[in-house]
Design an enzyme around this catalytic site. Structure first.
Site, PDB file in Angstrom:
ATOM      1  N   ASP A   1      -9.085   1.895   9.557  1.00  0.00           N
ATOM      2  CA  ASP A   1     -10.149   1.338   8.713  1.00  0.00           C
ATOM      3  C   ASP A   1     -10.048  -0.184   8.704  1.00  0.00           C
ATOM      4  O   ASP A   1      -8.965  -0.743   8.924  1.00  0.00           O
ATOM      5  CB  ASP A   1      -9.990   1.823   7.263  1.00  0.00           C
ATOM      6  CG  ASP A   1     -10.440   3.262   7.057  1.00  0.00           C
ATOM      7  OD1 ASP A   1     -11.072   3.844   7.955  1.00  0.00           O
ATOM      8  OD2 ASP A   1     -10.152   3.803   5.966  1.00  0.00           O
TER       9      ASP A   1
ATOM     10  N   ARG B   1     -15.644   2.240  15.144  1.00  0.00           N
ATOM     11  CA  ARG B   1     -16.577   2.645  14.097  1.00  0.00           C
ATOM     12  C   ARG B   1     -17.284   1.356  13.643  1.00  0.00           C
ATOM     13  O   ARG B   1     -16.615   0.383  13.299  1.00  0.00           O
ATOM     14  CB  ARG B   1     -15.843   3.248  12.900  1.00  0.00           C
ATOM     15  CG  ARG B   1     -16.796   3.497  11.713  1.00  0.00           C
ATOM     16  CD  ARG B   1     -16.051   3.709  10.405  1.00  0.00           C
ATOM     17  NE  ARG B   1     -15.224   4.882  10.443  1.00  0.00           N
ATOM     18  CZ  ARG B   1     -14.102   5.008   9.704  1.00  0.00           C
ATOM     19  NH1 ARG B   1     -13.687   4.015   8.935  1.00  0.00           N
ATOM     20  NH2 ARG B   1     -13.397   6.113   9.776  1.00  0.00           N
TER      21      ARG B   1
HETATM   22  C1  LIG Z   1     -17.692   6.944   7.715  1.00  0.00           C
HETATM   23  C2  LIG Z   1     -17.677   5.590   7.071  1.00  0.00           C
HETATM   24  C3  LIG Z   1     -16.528   4.826   7.114  1.00  0.00           C
HETATM   25  C4  LIG Z   1     -16.508   3.555   6.564  1.00  0.00           C
HETATM   26  N1  LIG Z   1     -15.392   2.761   6.735  1.00  0.00           N
HETATM   27  C5  LIG Z   1     -15.426   1.495   6.289  1.00  0.00           C
HETATM   28  C6  LIG Z   1     -14.363   0.590   6.584  1.00  0.00           C
HETATM   29  O1  LIG Z   1     -13.384   0.920   7.277  1.00  0.00           O
HETATM   30  N2  LIG Z   1     -14.452  -0.674   6.100  1.00  0.00           N
HETATM   31  C7  LIG Z   1     -15.527  -1.091   5.347  1.00  0.00           C
HETATM   32  O2  LIG Z   1     -15.567  -2.264   4.957  1.00  0.00           O
HETATM   33  N3  LIG Z   1     -16.537  -0.254   5.041  1.00  0.00           N
HETATM   34  C8  LIG Z   1     -16.515   1.017   5.496  1.00  0.00           C
HETATM   35  N4  LIG Z   1     -17.566   1.849   5.216  1.00  0.00           N
HETATM   36  C9  LIG Z   1     -18.579   1.456   4.203  1.00  0.00           C
HETATM   37  C10 LIG Z   1     -19.715   0.685   4.809  1.00  0.00           C
HETATM   38  O3  LIG Z   1     -19.245  -0.573   5.250  1.00  0.00           O
HETATM   39  C11 LIG Z   1     -20.865   0.472   3.802  1.00  0.00           C
HETATM   40  O4  LIG Z   1     -20.409  -0.221   2.693  1.00  0.00           O
HETATM   41  C12 LIG Z   1     -21.497   1.748   3.299  1.00  0.00           C
HETATM   42  O5  LIG Z   1     -21.614   2.688   4.331  1.00  0.00           O
HETATM   43  C13 LIG Z   1     -22.914   1.441   2.771  1.00  0.00           C
HETATM   44  O6  LIG Z   1     -23.700   0.856   3.784  1.00  0.00           O
HETATM   45  P1  LIG Z   1     -24.844   1.648   4.575  1.00  0.00           P
HETATM   46  O7  LIG Z   1     -24.763   1.267   6.000  1.00  0.00           O
HETATM   47  O8  LIG Z   1     -24.737   3.088   4.296  1.00  0.00           O
HETATM   48  O9  LIG Z   1     -26.202   1.024   4.065  1.00  0.00           O
HETATM   49  P2  LIG Z   1     -26.763   0.804   2.611  1.00  0.00           P
HETATM   50  O10 LIG Z   1     -28.054   0.110   2.781  1.00  0.00           O
HETATM   51  O11 LIG Z   1     -25.744   0.156   1.725  1.00  0.00           O
HETATM   52  O12 LIG Z   1     -26.996   2.274   2.103  1.00  0.00           O
HETATM   53  C14 LIG Z   1     -28.117   3.043   2.534  1.00  0.00           C
HETATM   54  C15 LIG Z   1     -28.349   4.094   1.485  1.00  0.00           C
HETATM   55  O13 LIG Z   1     -27.263   5.027   1.469  1.00  0.00           O
HETATM   56  C16 LIG Z   1     -26.917   5.389   0.143  1.00  0.00           C
HETATM   57  N5  LIG Z   1     -25.517   5.010  -0.083  1.00  0.00           N
HETATM   58  C17 LIG Z   1     -24.776   4.162   0.636  1.00  0.00           C
HETATM   59  N6  LIG Z   1     -23.504   4.131   0.170  1.00  0.00           N
HETATM   60  C18 LIG Z   1     -23.460   4.983  -0.868  1.00  0.00           C
HETATM   61  C19 LIG Z   1     -22.433   5.412  -1.783  1.00  0.00           C
HETATM   62  N7  LIG Z   1     -21.168   4.988  -1.702  1.00  0.00           N
HETATM   63  N8  LIG Z   1     -22.771   6.300  -2.744  1.00  0.00           N
HETATM   64  C20 LIG Z   1     -24.006   6.784  -2.842  1.00  0.00           C
HETATM   65  N9  LIG Z   1     -25.012   6.428  -2.010  1.00  0.00           N
HETATM   66  C21 LIG Z   1     -24.739   5.540  -1.050  1.00  0.00           C
HETATM   67  C22 LIG Z   1     -27.881   4.700  -0.759  1.00  0.00           C
HETATM   68  O14 LIG Z   1     -28.922   5.602  -1.038  1.00  0.00           O
HETATM   69  C23 LIG Z   1     -28.387   3.548   0.056  1.00  0.00           C
HETATM   70  O15 LIG Z   1     -29.681   3.175  -0.300  1.00  0.00           O
HETATM   71  C24 LIG Z   1     -17.642   3.081   5.831  1.00  0.00           C
HETATM   72  C25 LIG Z   1     -18.795   3.861   5.767  1.00  0.00           C
HETATM   73  C26 LIG Z   1     -18.838   5.086   6.388  1.00  0.00           C
HETATM   74  C27 LIG Z   1     -20.113   5.862   6.343  1.00  0.00           C
END
Ligand SMILES: Cc1cc2nc3c(=O)[nH]c(=O)nc-3n(C[C@H](O)[C@H](O)[C@H](O)COP(=O)(O)OP(=O)(O)OC[C@H]3O[C@@H](n4cnc5c(N)ncnc54)[C@H](O)[C@@H]3O)c2cc1C
Length: 307
Positions: A125, A176
């Site tokens: 991560d 990722r």
């Molecule tokens: C498999 C995976 C691994 C990840 N690993 C890391 C990592 O190693 N380091 C890191 O910095 N970040 C990590 N993240 C988090 C990532 O960086 C984002 O902060 C997170 O995915 C929200 O961004 P988004 O691309 O989904 O877009 P956004 O525009 O933020 O979200 C799109 C929509 O998804 C929904 N949504 C998003 N997140 C959530 C939540 N937590 N709860 C409820 N609804 C939500 C909402 O409806 C939102 O409108 C990871 C995410 C995923 C999916």
């Protein structure tokens, strides 16, 4: 809306632990490995892959870091015994990065070597920007010593990410790609939603052009559509990329990706440190508290789930 998110975050520490637990329970498998395995098994039955994360990012002692390293051994043994389709994700701070680079490297090497013995894979991560250089350095060191069953995470909100992709190109890294969850200053990270999206697409294009296997980790429907377009343009086969989402988030969207025939991996965190993890996640990024509130309390916050 930011004020509302901040207000939700501010009241969280005053809430009884049980309430926070209920709110966060759909995002965390439970406290025990058995909880994670039960969740992974259900995901697998629904055609989804998993990546198991042992919670422990706030550890403060060498013993705790060694404990997390040993817990991953149990995770691999259990994945094998129960025939689960899951790899693992590790946080380098949980393996002791803040206590010493050498300690963390030894622990990571053990986890990746053990994964290799059982034919599994380790995703490192990416944490906040104070750890980016060391994380990429450790990733390179492991790859250069012949450990190929390891991948890294890059964050599209960081201005440096496209340069990092160039620097890693000789390794054809397994990446990722996510937006990034930590709060970073404008000098380091794009702050505008559309800037982050644009950099995500640029980074994804570069990674695919370079031949990388990419985990397209996002719940943003617009980006998912872009991801589908780019992998189709490249003529990528089903097993040459995957989508990734967090446990409990956008479940219908996740299932529709599986129905369309894409590989989808769900991030499944578990462990005793669930409370600290939940609070830290919420406090680091108040927007997430807003999502959770919207999900938990229905449509009280209009327009929340759109973008
Ligand atoms: C498999 C995976 C691994 C990840 N690993 C890391 C990592 O190693 N380091 C890191 O910095 N970040 C990590 N993240 C988090 C990532 O960086 C984002 O902060 C997170 O995915 C929200 O961004 P988004 O691309 O989904 O877009 P956004 O525009 O933020 O979200 C799109 C929509 O998804 C929904 N949504 C998003 N997140 C959530 C939540 N937590 N709860 C409820 N609804 C939500 C909402 O409806 C939102 O409108 C990871 C995410 C995923 C999916």
């Amino acid at each position: 809306m930011a004020l509302l998110d901040r207000a939700i975050v501010n009241v969280l520490p005053a809430m009884p632990k049980g309430v926070v637990r209920r709110i966060s329970s759909r995002y965390i498998a439970g406290t025990q490995l058995a909880d994670a395995c039960r969740v992974v098994s259900q995901l697998n039955e629904a055609g989804k892959l998993a990546t198991i994360d042992v919670l422990g990012e706030e550890i403060t002692s060498v013993d705790e870091a060694m404990g997390i390293m040993r817990e991953y051994r149990h995770v691999f043994e259990t994945i094998e015994r129960e025939h689960l389709d899951s790899n693992v994700s590790v946080k380098l701070t949980a393996l002791g990065l803040k206590l010493g680079y050498g300690l963390c490297r030894r622990n990571l090497e053990k986890v990746v070597s053990h994964a290799r013995e059982v034919g599994n894979f380790v995703r490192i991560d990416m944490e906040d920007s104070s750890t980016t250089d060391e994380t990429l350095r450790l990733y390179r060191e492991l790859r250069e010593q012949g450990l190929d069953n390891v991948g890294v995470v890059l964050q599209a909100y960081l201005r440096r990410t496209v340069n990092d992709i160039d620097s890693l190109a000789d390794l054809t890294p397994n990446v990722r790609l996510c937006k990034g969850i930590y709060v970073e200053p404008p000098e380091l990270a794009f702050q505008e939603f559309e800037e982050v999206r644009a950099n995500y697409v640029a980074a994804l294009e570069n990674l695919l052009d370079g031949g990388s296997y990419v985990g397209i980790a996002t719940h943003d429907e617009w980006l998912i559509t872009e991801g589908k377009r780019l992998v189709a343009e490249q003529g990528r086969e089903r097993d040459e990329y995957e989508f990734q989402m967090l446990l409990g988030v956008r479940r219908r969207l996740a299932s529709s990706l599986v129905d369309e025939g894409h590989r989808l991996r769900i991030y499944v965190p578990y462990g005793e440190h669930w409370y600290a993890y939940s609070m830290r996640r919420l406090q680091e990024n108040p927007k997430i508290a807003g999502y959770i509130a919207a999900d938990t309390f229905g449509r009280l916050i209009p327009g929340r789930n759109g973008g």
